[in-house]
Design an enzyme around this catalytic site. Structure first.
Site, mmCIF file in Angstrom:
data_model
loop_
_atom_site.group_PDB
_atom_site.id
_atom_site.type_symbol
_atom_site.label_atom_id
_atom_site.label_comp_id
_atom_site.label_asym_id
_atom_site.label_seq_id
_atom_site.Cartn_x
_atom_site.Cartn_y
_atom_site.Cartn_z
ATOM 1 N N CYS A 110 -30.586 -11.780 -75.799
ATOM 2 C CA CYS A 110 -31.536 -12.304 -76.733
ATOM 3 C C CYS A 110 -31.380 -11.648 -78.046
ATOM 4 O O CYS A 110 -30.765 -10.633 -78.273
ATOM 5 C CB CYS A 110 -32.933 -11.894 -76.227
ATOM 6 S SG CYS A 110 -34.283 -12.462 -77.511
ATOM 7 N N HIS A 152 -35.947 -20.132 -72.275
ATOM 8 C CA HIS A 152 -35.978 -18.938 -73.001
ATOM 9 C C HIS A 152 -36.700 -18.942 -74.417
ATOM 10 O O HIS A 152 -37.616 -18.188 -74.689
ATOM 11 C CB HIS A 152 -34.598 -18.530 -73.096
ATOM 12 C CG HIS A 152 -34.458 -17.419 -74.037
ATOM 13 N ND1 HIS A 152 -33.711 -16.087 -73.332
ATOM 14 C CD2 HIS A 152 -34.367 -16.962 -75.295
ATOM 15 C CE1 HIS A 152 -33.754 -15.261 -74.375
ATOM 16 N NE2 HIS A 152 -34.148 -15.484 -75.522
ATOM 17 N N GLU A 153 -36.379 -19.908 -74.951
ATOM 18 C CA GLU A 153 -37.223 -20.117 -76.310
ATOM 19 C C GLU A 153 -38.572 -20.436 -76.290
ATOM 20 O O GLU A 153 -39.492 -19.989 -76.942
ATOM 21 C CB GLU A 153 -36.557 -21.338 -77.205
ATOM 22 C CG GLU A 153 -35.270 -21.187 -77.624
ATOM 23 C CD GLU A 153 -34.824 -19.843 -78.174
ATOM 24 O OE1 GLU A 153 -35.430 -19.332 -79.009
ATOM 25 O OE2 GLU A 153 -33.803 -19.140 -77.825
ATOM 26 N N HIS A 156 -40.505 -17.386 -75.785
ATOM 27 C CA HIS A 156 -40.679 -16.807 -76.944
ATOM 28 C C HIS A 156 -42.075 -17.261 -77.535
ATOM 29 O O HIS A 156 -42.874 -16.356 -78.242
ATOM 30 C CB HIS A 156 -39.703 -17.000 -77.886
ATOM 31 C CG HIS A 156 -38.633 -15.970 -77.810
ATOM 32 N ND1 HIS A 156 -38.706 -14.596 -77.923
ATOM 33 C CD2 HIS A 156 -37.193 -16.077 -77.635
ATOM 34 C CE1 HIS A 156 -37.549 -14.008 -77.888
ATOM 35 N NE2 HIS A 156 -36.583 -15.001 -77.493
#
Length: 204
Positions: A110, A152-153, A156
């Site tokens: 990351c 993953h995004e 966030h």
């Protein structure tokens, strides 16, 4: 103007980003932010960048997996990772649905946890319903590595980092990951690490 990618420990990475209206998405400010995020992602370089990573707590991320990032991978690696080129695009206010029960376990890094990597299990197939950079509705069906990037995004955007999902014993500096584990399968890495964990004998 150059954006700074914030690092773990910054509270903005732990907040759920606010949603954007269609009018706001089309505003000059957000359009400029998208362009700056694209430049920051490519400069890093990375395959995705979420607004909280540059200090903006909003539901917006940019994604791109460029051909040059895949050039050092063999055909076998590309097949193993189920990885292929993903053109630049924007996801805004995304809703993620995991499809099926298939998953894959690989090392993940990351841009906001610089210099480290760890094994993370992610769904292999997902659907994302979102808005694009023009405020238009968009549905994405993704598999393999692309599905991993999206998960993953979107994490966030909800205040979640991969370190919250990682297999903690696999956390390594990027240097040591390449040094010790690059030529091993994740299954072998996990077996090696878990093999050092002997059950205690309370009778002794």
């Amino acid at each position: 103007m150059t954006l700074t990618i914030v690092q773990t420990g910054d509270p903005v990475l732990r907040k759920k980003g606010r949603t954007l209206s269609k009018d706001e998405i089309r505003s000059p400010e957000i359009q400029q932010l998208i362009e700056l995020m694209r430049e920051a992602m490519r400069d890093a370089p990375g395959v995705g960048l979420a607004a909280p990573q540059i200090g903006e707590s909003m539901q917006l991320a940019v994604i791109e997996d460029r051909a040059e990032y895949l050039s050092d991978l063999s055909a076998d690696q590309l097949e193993k990772y189920q990885r292929s080129v993903v053109p630049f695009h924007v996801i805004i206010n995304p809703k993620l649905t995991l499809l099926g029960e298939s998953s894959a376990t690989f090392f993940e890094g990351c841009l906001s946890v610089t210099g480290f990597s760890a094994v993370v299990d992610r769904a292999l197939n997902v659907r994302v319903e979102c808005l694009n950079e023009r405020g238009e509705e968009l549905t994405i069906n993704a598999q393999g590595w692309y599905a991993r990037i999206l998960q993953h995004e979107i994490d966030h955007l909800n205040g979640i980092l991969y370190i919250d999902r990682m297999k903690t014993r696999t956390l390594a500096t990027a240097e040591n990951m390449f040094r010790f584990w690059r030529n091993k399968t994740v299954q072998n890495v996990l077996a090696d690490l878990d093999g050092d964990q002997k059950p205690s004998d309370s009778r002794k």
